[in-house]
Design an enzyme around this catalytic site. Structure first.
Site, PDB file in Angstrom:
ATOM      1  N   HIS B 304       0.894  -1.187   0.043  1.00 25.85           N
ATOM      2  CA  HIS B 304      -0.033  -0.104  -0.102  1.00 25.85           C
ATOM      3  C   HIS B 304       0.864   1.259   0.092  1.00 25.85           C
ATOM      4  O   HIS B 304       0.807   2.208  -0.654  1.00 25.85           O
ATOM      5  CB  HIS B 304      -0.901  -0.059   1.340  1.00 25.85           C
ATOM      6  CG  HIS B 304      -1.883   1.267   1.222  1.00 25.85           C
ATOM      7  ND1 HIS B 304      -2.901   1.336   0.149  1.00 25.85           N
ATOM      8  CD2 HIS B 304      -2.302   2.124   2.025  1.00 25.85           C
ATOM      9  CE1 HIS B 304      -3.660   2.306   0.360  1.00 25.85           C
ATOM     10  NE2 HIS B 304      -3.048   2.828   1.507  1.00 25.85           N
ATOM     11  N   GLU B 315       2.600  -0.984   7.770  1.00 25.81           N
ATOM     12  CA  GLU B 315       2.557  -1.709   7.089  1.00 25.81           C
ATOM     13  C   GLU B 315       3.816  -2.894   7.230  1.00 25.81           C
ATOM     14  O   GLU B 315       3.691  -4.193   7.070  1.00 25.81           O
ATOM     15  CB  GLU B 315       2.407  -1.321   5.600  1.00 25.81           C
ATOM     16  CG  GLU B 315       2.089  -2.510   4.488  1.00 25.81           C
ATOM     17  CD  GLU B 315       2.098  -1.779   2.960  1.00 25.81           C
ATOM     18  OE1 GLU B 315       2.357  -0.490   2.811  1.00 25.81           O
ATOM     19  OE2 GLU B 315       1.469  -2.698   2.082  1.00 25.81           O
ATOM     20  N   LYS B 336       2.971   3.099  -6.116  1.00 28.52           N
ATOM     21  CA  LYS B 336       2.525   4.656  -6.062  1.00 28.52           C
ATOM     22  C   LYS B 336       3.759   5.602  -6.276  1.00 28.52           C
ATOM     23  O   LYS B 336       3.180   6.706  -6.399  1.00 28.52           O
ATOM     24  CB  LYS B 336       2.022   4.720  -4.597  1.00 28.52           C
ATOM     25  CG  LYS B 336       0.431   4.238  -4.488  1.00 28.52           C
ATOM     26  CD  LYS B 336      -0.103   4.565  -3.063  1.00 28.52           C
ATOM     27  CE  LYS B 336      -1.492   3.929  -2.914  1.00 28.52           C
ATOM     28  NZ  LYS B 336      -1.183   2.417  -2.409  1.00 28.52           N
ATOM     29  N   HIS B 341      -1.309   8.274  -5.781  1.00 28.07           N
ATOM     30  CA  HIS B 341      -2.405   7.512  -5.093  1.00 28.07           C
ATOM     31  C   HIS B 341      -3.811   7.629  -5.645  1.00 28.07           C
ATOM     32  O   HIS B 341      -4.147   8.860  -5.492  1.00 28.07           O
ATOM     33  CB  HIS B 341      -2.238   7.845  -3.460  1.00 28.07           C
ATOM     34  CG  HIS B 341      -3.083   7.111  -2.356  1.00 28.07           C
ATOM     35  ND1 HIS B 341      -4.044   6.150  -2.950  1.00 28.07           N
ATOM     36  CD2 HIS B 341      -3.416   7.155  -1.306  1.00 28.07           C
ATOM     37  CE1 HIS B 341      -4.459   5.681  -1.836  1.00 28.07           C
ATOM     38  NE2 HIS B 341      -4.130   6.333  -0.762  1.00 28.07           N
ATOM     39  N   PHE B 402      -8.663   5.130   4.764  1.00 27.60           N
ATOM     40  CA  PHE B 402      -9.211   5.747   6.219  1.00 27.60           C
ATOM     41  C   PHE B 402     -10.677   5.380   6.582  1.00 27.60           C
ATOM     42  O   PHE B 402     -11.493   4.823   5.900  1.00 27.60           O
ATOM     43  CB  PHE B 402      -9.660   7.496   5.826  1.00 27.60           C
ATOM     44  CG  PHE B 402      -8.365   8.217   5.596  1.00 27.60           C
ATOM     45  CD1 PHE B 402      -7.097   8.013   5.800  1.00 27.60           C
ATOM     46  CD2 PHE B 402      -8.766   9.371   4.907  1.00 27.60           C
ATOM     47  CE1 PHE B 402      -6.098   8.769   5.915  1.00 27.60           C
ATOM     48  CE2 PHE B 402      -7.377  10.314   4.682  1.00 27.60           C
ATOM     49  CZ  PHE B 402      -6.232  10.137   5.065  1.00 27.60           C
TER      50      PHE B 402
END
Lengths: 82, 414
Positions: B304, B315, B336, B341, B402
């Site tokens: 991620h 992570e 990313k 993102h 989130f």
């Protein structure tokens, strides 16, 4: 100066082409909005709002339900233009 | 072990900051290109963040004017990616068995540019100027609904919403939809089109975004000691998931097995990750169990890793905790760093990247890691792609959102 029926049709055809993605050559007086031109109720609202702006007319919701063909709309705009 | 339907990936589509289709997206990843650019619009001038990863090919180049008019930008992206994935899977036109086709396509924020421009029209010109298509454009299920209409999906059209985990959550639910027997084929993925001053101001005020305005291409730098936040991107990824039996019966090309998914929730904070990565670790462990994979099977991770100081480390901790020493043999890519993102679209394009990594046996690079954060104890693939081992291997795609949503999708090579 009042627009002629031909002038109104030409401008309306451009609106229908832009809003509904229908070729403007298809937009003729005898064509039904829902039956021939695939203009559904939401698209009709978009056509009406664009036409009000373009032609300076008010087209109330009660009047919209009577506009089943392109010719109906052209006549309404012709009669009500200022 | 009970017999369970196996699910495979038979089609992929993507429209991204690195390229307008899956092939150019993949080429961009392998080349280590950045899709991040300075925003030149006037509205960007007063913003604390003046760069983003815009899509490489504008939808107006691919869609009809009436489609551009009727679909929010997020739905335009999804439709473009879905058409590509559909054709890539060998389908054309509407699906022959509509009651066996599903859609699972989400967006993190929905039609935010439609909503905000309709509000501008309301204020400037009054209620009559608010278009009658505003609601069907701004609703977050709109991209899913348009994809469903396009191919005649009647088994169920769903739109998961879990912020930045949305795209991966959609892929996970699609796997489960096929396993449950509700559908044979599901178009799954995510989309986002939120490059607008309001979301940028809001994210920047959360201290979540990089403010490296003088070096936009270097701003997204997961795992680097100088990372200072994420870089907003836009785009969509869509995968055609299919039961293995259905794919075999029609002789479809299979990219990879969509082996399983792990879901968890932090229940910790609305925006901050749990510092020790507990919830993330649970999702990784669940994904392995759900896929019948061991830590030793995992050879690649599409992380991620958004380039935020705390999120990246949580992570890393979770991954090393679950995989143990096997984590040393995992080629980790934080893509990313190149495409930014994409919020609700990100898990989807990263699933596309993960599937292609297994298919081509290449892990894409992570760019902009000038100095690896010493707390990042993973084997990060830096600057150049790295070959993945032969034989049957597996890869994970992590996505977290989130709200504390954690989703880990597992893919197995074929």
């Amino acid at each position: 100066m009042a627009l002629t029926q031909e002038e109104i049709l030409a401008d309306l055809a451009e609106i229908v082409e832009e809003v509904a993605g229908v070729d403007k050559a298809e937009v003729q007086l005898d064509k039904s909005f829902t039956g021939d031109l695939d203009v559904d109720s939401l698209t009709m609202v978009e056509v009406v709002v664009a036409a009000e702006e373009k032609f300076g007319v008010k087209i109330p919701d009660d009047a919209v339900k009577d506009l089943s063909t392109v010719g109906d709309a052209v006549s309404y705009i012709e009669k009500n233009q200022v | 072990m009970t017999a369970r339907k196996s699910v495979v990936v038979t089609g992929i589509g993507a429209t991204t900051p690195l390229g307008g289709d899956a092939a150019s997206f993949w080429d961009g990843l392998l080349a280590g290109r950045s899709g991040v650019r300075t925003l030149t619009e006037d509205w960007a001038e007063p913003l604390p963040v003046r760069f983003a990863a815009r899509i490489a090919v504008e939808p107006s180049e691919l869609l009809k004017p009436v489609e551009i008019r009727r679909l929010d930008r997020s739905a335009q992206f999804a439709l473009i990616a879905a058409r590509e994935a559909w054709a890539d899977a060998g389908f054309s036109g509407k699906f022959a068995e509509p009651n066996r086709l599903g859609v699972m396509v989400g967006s993190g924020i929905g039609g935010v540019t439609t909503l905000l421009s309709a509000y501008d029209d309301l204020v400037a010109k009054g209620p009559r100027a608010v278009g009658p298509r505003t609601v069907p454009m701004l609703m977050p299920n709109s991209p899913a609904a348009y994809v469903g209409l396009e191919f005649d999906a009647r088994a169920g059209v769903h739109a998961p919403v879990s912020a930045c985990a949305t795209g991966a959550e959609a892929v996970g639910h699609a796997i489960e939809m096929i396993r449950s027997g509700r559908a044979d084929v599901v178009l799954a993925g995510g989309t986002e089109a939120a490059i607008h001053p309001l979301p940028i101001a809001a994210f920047a005020n959360m201290m979540a975004m990089s403010k490296r305005n003088d070096e936009p291409e270097r701003a997204s730098r997961p795992y680097d000691v100088a990372r200072d936040g994420f870089v907003l991107g836009e785009g969509s990824g869509i995968l055609v998931l299919e039961s293995a039996e259905h794919a075999a019966a029609r002789g479809a090309r299979v990219y990879a097995e969509a082996a399983g998914v792990g879901f968890s929730a932090d229940s910790h904070d609305i925006a901050q990750p749990e510092p020790n990565g507990r919830g993330v670790a649970e999702a990784i462990a669940y994904a392995l169990a759900d896929s019948d994979l061991t830590p030793e099977d995992i050879k690649h991770l599409n992380a991620h890793a958004t380039s935020t100081p705390r999120g990246d480390l949580a992570e890393v901790m979770a991954f090393t905790k679950v995989l143990g020493r096997a984590a040393d043999d995992v080629a980790v890519s934080a893509t990313k760093s190149m495409h930014g993102h994409l919020l609700g679209g990100t898990g989807a394009i990263e699933s596309v990247a993960t599937v292609l990594a297994l298919y081509h046996r290449q892990a894409p690079p992570t760019i902009n890691v000038d100095e690896l954060d010493p707390e990042v104890t993973l084997d990060v693939v830096r600057d150049k792609p790295r070959p993945l081992p032969e034989g049957q291997i597996a890869a994970l795609n992590d996505s977290f959102g989130f709200g504390g949503h954690n989703v880990v999708v597992a893919f197995r090579s074929v």
